[in-house]
Design a protein around this motif. Structure first.
Motif, mmCIF file in Angstrom:
data_model
loop_
_atom_site.group_PDB
_atom_site.id
_atom_site.type_symbol
_atom_site.label_atom_id
_atom_site.label_comp_id
_atom_site.label_asym_id
_atom_site.label_seq_id
_atom_site.Cartn_x
_atom_site.Cartn_y
_atom_site.Cartn_z
ATOM 1 N N ARG A 280 0.602 -1.102 -0.014
ATOM 2 C CA ARG A 280 -0.104 -0.064 -0.052
ATOM 3 C C ARG A 280 0.780 1.097 0.100
ATOM 4 N NH1 ARG A 280 -4.787 -1.847 4.459
ATOM 5 N NH2 ARG A 280 -6.039 -2.798 2.769
ATOM 6 N N GLU A 281 1.854 1.344 0.808
ATOM 7 C CA GLU A 281 2.791 2.540 0.731
ATOM 8 C C GLU A 281 3.567 2.502 -0.676
ATOM 9 O OE1 GLU A 281 5.459 1.676 4.307
ATOM 10 O OE2 GLU A 281 3.868 1.842 5.648
ATOM 11 N N ASP A 282 3.989 1.368 -1.236
ATOM 12 C CA ASP A 282 4.411 1.624 -2.469
ATOM 13 C C ASP A 282 3.517 2.171 -3.436
ATOM 14 O OD1 ASP A 282 6.760 0.685 -1.440
ATOM 15 O OD2 ASP A 282 6.345 -1.508 -2.299
ATOM 16 N N ILE A 283 2.392 1.758 -3.460
ATOM 17 C CA ILE A 283 1.468 2.204 -4.530
ATOM 18 C C ILE A 283 0.894 3.858 -4.310
ATOM 19 C CG2 ILE A 283 -1.288 1.878 -5.101
ATOM 20 C CD1 ILE A 283 -1.021 -1.101 -4.642
ATOM 21 N N THR A 284 1.003 4.141 -2.801
ATOM 22 C CA THR A 284 0.888 5.638 -2.697
ATOM 23 C C THR A 284 1.980 6.420 -3.268
ATOM 24 O OG1 THR A 284 -0.410 5.036 -0.591
ATOM 25 C CG2 THR A 284 0.454 6.974 -0.796
ATOM 26 N N ALA A 285 3.157 5.788 -2.995
ATOM 27 C CA ALA A 285 4.400 6.561 -3.577
ATOM 28 C C ALA A 285 4.118 6.677 -4.805
ATOM 29 C CB ALA A 285 5.487 6.024 -3.120
ATOM 30 N N VAL A 286 3.874 5.632 -5.777
ATOM 31 C CA VAL A 286 3.810 5.557 -7.100
ATOM 32 C C VAL A 286 2.629 6.559 -7.535
ATOM 33 C CG1 VAL A 286 3.023 4.137 -9.254
ATOM 34 C CG2 VAL A 286 4.699 3.408 -7.684
ATOM 35 N N GLU A 287 1.360 6.546 -6.873
ATOM 36 C CA GLU A 287 0.537 7.455 -7.432
ATOM 37 C C GLU A 287 0.769 8.777 -7.113
ATOM 38 O OE1 GLU A 287 -2.654 6.227 -4.498
ATOM 39 O OE2 GLU A 287 -3.493 4.970 -5.877
ATOM 40 N N MET A 288 1.536 9.240 -6.067
ATOM 41 C CA MET A 288 2.022 10.574 -5.894
ATOM 42 C C MET A 288 3.012 10.762 -7.017
ATOM 43 S SD MET A 288 2.383 10.676 -1.772
ATOM 44 C CE MET A 288 3.245 12.181 -1.476
ATOM 45 N N ILE A 289 3.931 9.979 -7.157
ATOM 46 C CA ILE A 289 5.204 10.269 -8.294
ATOM 47 C C ILE A 289 4.055 10.541 -9.764
ATOM 48 C CG2 ILE A 289 6.874 9.280 -9.640
ATOM 49 C CD1 ILE A 289 7.776 8.155 -6.921
ATOM 50 N N SER B 175 1.137 11.433 -10.277
ATOM 51 C CA SER B 175 0.298 12.698 -10.213
ATOM 52 C C SER B 175 1.410 13.894 -10.623
ATOM 53 C CB SER B 175 -0.207 12.814 -9.117
ATOM 54 O OG SER B 175 -0.793 14.142 -8.915
ATOM 55 N N LYS B 176 2.635 13.770 -10.023
ATOM 56 C CA LYS B 176 3.621 14.827 -10.243
ATOM 57 C C LYS B 176 4.104 14.843 -11.674
ATOM 58 C CE LYS B 176 8.210 16.564 -8.633
ATOM 59 N NZ LYS B 176 8.478 16.675 -10.242
ATOM 60 N N ASN B 177 4.308 13.654 -12.130
ATOM 61 C CA ASN B 177 4.581 13.702 -13.703
ATOM 62 C C ASN B 177 3.695 14.242 -14.432
ATOM 63 O OD1 ASN B 177 7.064 12.375 -12.749
ATOM 64 N ND2 ASN B 177 6.477 10.440 -13.271
ATOM 65 N N TRP B 178 2.248 13.732 -14.228
ATOM 66 C CA TRP B 178 1.288 14.284 -14.981
ATOM 67 C C TRP B 178 1.200 15.956 -14.971
ATOM 68 C CZ3 TRP B 178 -0.932 12.239 -19.014
ATOM 69 C CH2 TRP B 178 -0.997 11.003 -19.142
#
Length: 79
Positions: free
Chosen positions: A55-64, A66-69
């Motif tokens: 879950r923590e990894d998925i949250t980090a991927v989502e945040m990254i 989002s930043k990339n978009w």
């Protein structure tokens, strides 16, 4: 009469021995079940830890992501 009492006592003793064996078997089975439950509890705790990490990894991927978009939108706007 004494023989009858002796036979009754032997019968009671045999039943007590039989019950003792049954109780020992049940105690053994109980110990085995406890060990199995402990093993399952350990496995569940390990899986919970792994899921928490995922879950923590998925949250980090989502945040990254989002930043990339956001960065992509900014680059498109500059054009």
């Amino acid at each position: 009469m004494d023989n009858e009492i002796l036979e009754i006592l032997k019968s009671i003793n045999n039943k007590l021995d039989e019950h003792t064996q049954i109780l020992r078997a049940l105690e053994h089975a109980s110990e085995i079940h406890k060990a199995e439950i402990d093993k399952v509890n350990y496995s569940v705790a390990r899986v919970e830890g792994e899921v928490r990490g995922i879950r923590e990894d998925i949250t980090a991927v989502e945040m990254i992501t989002s930043k990339n978009w956001n960065d992509i939108s900014k680059l498109k706007a500059v054009r």
